[in-house]
Design a protein around this motif. Structure first.
Motif, short mmCIF file in Angstrom:
data_model
loop_
_atom_site.label_atom_id
_atom_site.label_comp_id
_atom_site.label_asym_id
_atom_site.label_seq_id
_atom_site.Cartn_x
_atom_site.Cartn_y
_atom_site.Cartn_z
N GLU A 8 -1.66 -11.78 6.43
CA GLU A 8 -0.32 -11.60 5.90
C GLU A 8 0.07 -12.81 5.02
OE1 GLU A 8 -1.13 -11.07 9.04
OE2 GLU A 8 -0.35 -9.12 9.66
N TYR A 30 1.52 -7.12 9.77
CA TYR A 30 1.16 -5.81 9.25
C TYR A 30 0.04 -5.19 10.08
CZ TYR A 30 -0.92 -2.39 5.99
OH TYR A 30 -1.44 -1.26 5.42
N THR A 52 1.16 -12.32 -3.68
CA THR A 52 2.31 -11.66 -4.33
C THR A 52 3.29 -12.69 -4.88
OG1 THR A 52 3.34 -11.44 -2.16
CG2 THR A 52 2.21 -9.51 -3.03
N ASP A 53 3.41 -13.86 -4.20
CA ASP A 53 4.31 -14.91 -4.70
C ASP A 53 3.87 -15.44 -6.05
OD1 ASP A 53 5.99 -14.72 -2.65
OD2 ASP A 53 5.24 -16.44 -1.51
N SER A 54 2.55 -15.35 -6.28
CA SER A 54 2.07 -15.86 -7.58
C SER A 54 2.23 -14.82 -8.68
CB SER A 54 0.61 -16.28 -7.45
OG SER A 54 -0.17 -15.13 -7.21
N GLN A 94 1.69 1.11 0.12
CA GLN A 94 1.23 1.73 -1.12
C GLN A 94 1.19 0.71 -2.25
OE1 GLN A 94 3.49 4.93 -2.90
NE2 GLN A 94 1.61 5.99 -3.42
N LEU A 154 1.07 -11.64 -8.58
CA LEU A 154 0.03 -10.59 -8.65
C LEU A 154 0.51 -9.35 -7.89
CD1 LEU A 154 -3.18 -12.71 -8.09
CD2 LEU A 154 -2.09 -12.06 -10.22
N TYR A 155 -0.08 -8.24 -8.22
CA TYR A 155 0.39 -6.96 -7.70
C TYR A 155 -0.78 -6.29 -6.99
CZ TYR A 155 1.99 -2.08 -8.29
OH TYR A 155 2.35 -0.78 -8.12
N LEU A 156 -0.58 -5.84 -5.76
CA LEU A 156 -1.64 -5.16 -5.00
C LEU A 156 -1.17 -3.76 -4.65
CD1 LEU A 156 -2.53 -7.94 -2.40
CD2 LEU A 156 -3.95 -7.27 -4.33
N TRP A 157 -2.06 -2.84 -4.55
CA TRP A 157 -1.67 -1.50 -4.10
C TRP A 157 -2.75 -0.91 -3.19
CZ3 TRP A 157 -3.62 -2.44 -8.91
CH2 TRP A 157 -4.62 -1.60 -9.40
N LEU A 170 -1.65 -12.54 1.78
CA LEU A 170 -1.01 -11.50 0.98
C LEU A 170 0.27 -12.03 0.32
CD1 LEU A 170 -2.50 -8.81 1.11
CD2 LEU A 170 -0.58 -7.87 2.36
N ASN A 171 1.05 -12.79 1.09
CA ASN A 171 2.29 -13.37 0.56
C ASN A 171 1.98 -14.36 -0.55
OD1 ASN A 171 3.91 -11.90 2.23
ND2 ASN A 171 3.97 -13.44 3.85
N VAL A 176 -2.82 -1.00 0.09
CA VAL A 176 -3.21 -2.05 1.03
C VAL A 176 -3.32 -1.41 2.42
CG1 VAL A 176 -2.60 -4.31 1.97
CG2 VAL A 176 -1.91 -3.69 -0.36
N GLU A 177 -4.49 -1.50 3.01
CA GLU A 177 -4.71 -0.88 4.33
C GLU A 177 -5.29 -1.90 5.29
OE1 GLU A 177 -6.33 3.28 4.81
OE2 GLU A 177 -6.57 2.97 2.64
N ARG A 178 -4.76 -1.88 6.48
CA ARG A 178 -5.28 -2.78 7.52
C ARG A 178 -6.31 -1.97 8.29
NH1 ARG A 178 -2.71 -7.91 9.31
NH2 ARG A 178 -4.55 -8.85 10.18
#
Lengths: 390, 92
Positions: free
Chosen positions: A23, B48, A30-32, B72, A34-37, A26-27, A39-41
């Motif tokens: 996590e 998560y 995204t803070d920088s 998503q 960048l965009y992710l889609w 991931l933060n 996303v699966e754990r």
């Protein structure tokens, strides 16, 4: 959706992150900016995510020094598809050829459908249109649909409307036929005699009978009139109906000769062979040495896996024949002539079973070569026929 | 002192009819049934799993409890969570 389409056009990667505290990673990503889609754990220490291919370098630098391992699972999007195609140029050429062929072939008519016709045969519609150049494989740009419609309307009088449309490579012909009034819908008319005869029965259902049993009638004579008095005594015109049976006479003639020509064989035979290739035939061997003969061909055509080859081998057996004249007795000739007379009667539509009585008249032909038999038969039948008065 | 400042700011925003979420940096949650949740203005992912997504927002945590949850998309400010959402909880 727009983002994802954009990333598909630019290419994207399917990444697997492995490590603790994903996590936080991931933060950081995204803070920088960048965009992710997607996303699966998938496990405590494993995450799958998609990222644009252009952002991967920035992501690597972000993960530098962390204990998170990142691996590329898949590369997707247009740049990777094009890259694959670079190594498969033949496939690319094939695709281009297919596209060009499809585009070229879509300029022709490959299917023709006719709708709305009942009495007019499809073949007669197609015969007219094929004269104007419409056929399977015709170029669309050479067809003048309005002209074709006009030709159909001009040549087929029974059409009240014709419409031709093209949908892709399918040409649809829609027609509407002119409707003619049915016999049943005609309101006024008489029952008239369809042939000469002697009336045996009159059964009027509607209308006024004009004849009685025992009357002799001529063809076309009114049997039941369409004029009659209704329940209130008023003179009315209508469609007459009823049954009028009469004795009707038919005549037929049959002839037979006192001699008969019979074909016989001499017993002498001759053989040769021929090979047929498509529409061409080659003969091997001599022609038969006699003038009159009959041929018995024995054809063999090779078949390979169910398909007949376009070549055939024939053995022709010629049998010599001659004709001789046989004498026919007068009694035999009479039976033959009478049989022919009955057949001629049958051709007129008179069944032998319906005949009530018959007369036979014999005439010997003056030159003594044969006999002629006249046959007069009596049949009882319904001679009433509706005749409309418009 | 900070609380007084916050109360004053709220009164001012209310008086001027300004959007509170923008001025006060509050999260905006948008549901589509119980199968989709978009959170705008989040401050990061806290936890998560497929049954729990915890997000940090200004001043608290938002817990999304459900089944087969997955993200998503996630960006700096917004996140879209899909799956069967059973409960959303704010923890101060």
């Amino acid at each position: 959706m727009i983002h994802q389409l954009w990333y598909w056009l630019n290419g994207y990667l399917v990444l697997r992150f492995r490590g603790a505290n994903l996590e936080i990673i991931l933060n950081r990503i995204t803070d920088s900016g960048l965009y992710l889609w997607n996303v699966e754990r998938v496990a405590d220490n494993i995450m799958i995510a998609h990222i644009g291919v252009g952002n991967f370098a920035a992501l690597r630098s972000l993960l530098w020094g962390t204990r998170t391992n990142v691996a590329i699972l898949d590369k997707k999007g247009l740049p990777f598809v094009l890259n694959k195609l670079k190594h498969r140029q033949l496939l690319l050429i094939g695709l281009v050829v297919v596209m060009i062929s499809l585009y070229y072939l879509s300029g022709f008519i490959w299917f023709i459908q006719v709708h709305g016709n009942q009495a007019i045969a499809v073949d007669s519609i197609m015969a007219i249109l094929s004269r104007e150049g419409l056929r399977v494989g015709a170029a669309k740009k050479e067809l003048n649909l309005r002209k074709l419609e006009l030709v159909l309307m001009t040549e087929l009088e029974d059409l009240s409307w014709a419409g031709i449309t093209v949908q892709g490579s399918l040409l649809k012909i829609q027609v509407a036929e002119r409707s003619t009034p049915e016999q049943e819908t005609i309101q006024y008319g008489n029952i008239v005699a369809s042939k000469d005869g002697l009336i045996t029965q009159v059964l009027p259902f509607r209308g006024t009978p004009q004849v009685r049993v025992g009357d002799t009638v001529k063809k076309g004579q009114i049997l039941i009139s369409g004029q009659y008095y209704d329940l209130y005594g008023r003179l009315t015109r209508g469609r007459s109906e009823g049954i009028v049976r009469a004795r009707v006479w038919y005549e037929a003639i049959g002839e037979a000769a006192y001699s008969r020509i019979v074909q016989s064989t001499t017993g002498i035979t001759h053989s040769n062979y021929s090979i047929t290739l498509g529409k061409y035939t080659f003969t091997i061997g001599k022609k038969p040495p006699f003038q009159l003969y009959q041929v018995h061909p024995q054809v063999s055509q090779p078949v390979i896996k169910g398909y007949r080859l376009p070549v055939a081998f024939t053995k022709n057996i010629y049998e010599e024949i001659y004709y001789e004249t046989m004498v026919v007795s007068p009694e035999e000739a009479r039976v033959l002539a009478l049989d022919r007379a009955w057949k001629n009667l049958d051709a007129l539509g008179v069944a032998r079973e319906s005949v009530e009585s018959y007369q036979v008249e014999e005439i010997v032909v003056t030159d003594q070569l044969g006999i002629r038999v006249g046959l007069i038969v009596e049949v009882e039948e319904d001679i009433g026929q509706f005749s409309p008065e418009l | 002192m900070a609380k007084r400042k916050q109360i004053l700011a709220r009164k001012l925003i209310s008086a001027m009819d300004l959007p509170e979420d923008v001025i006060l940096d509050l999260p905006q949650l948008k549901f589509i049934g119980n199968m989709e949740l978009v959170v705008e203005n989040h401050k990061g992912l806290y936890e998560y799993t497929s049954s729990l997504v915890k997000l940090t927002v200004k001043g608290c945590l938002v817990s999304i409890v459900g089944k087969n949850l997955w993200i998503q998309f996630i960006g700096r400010d917004d996140i879209k969570i899909k799956g069967r959402i059973d409960k959303v909880e704010f923890q101060q």
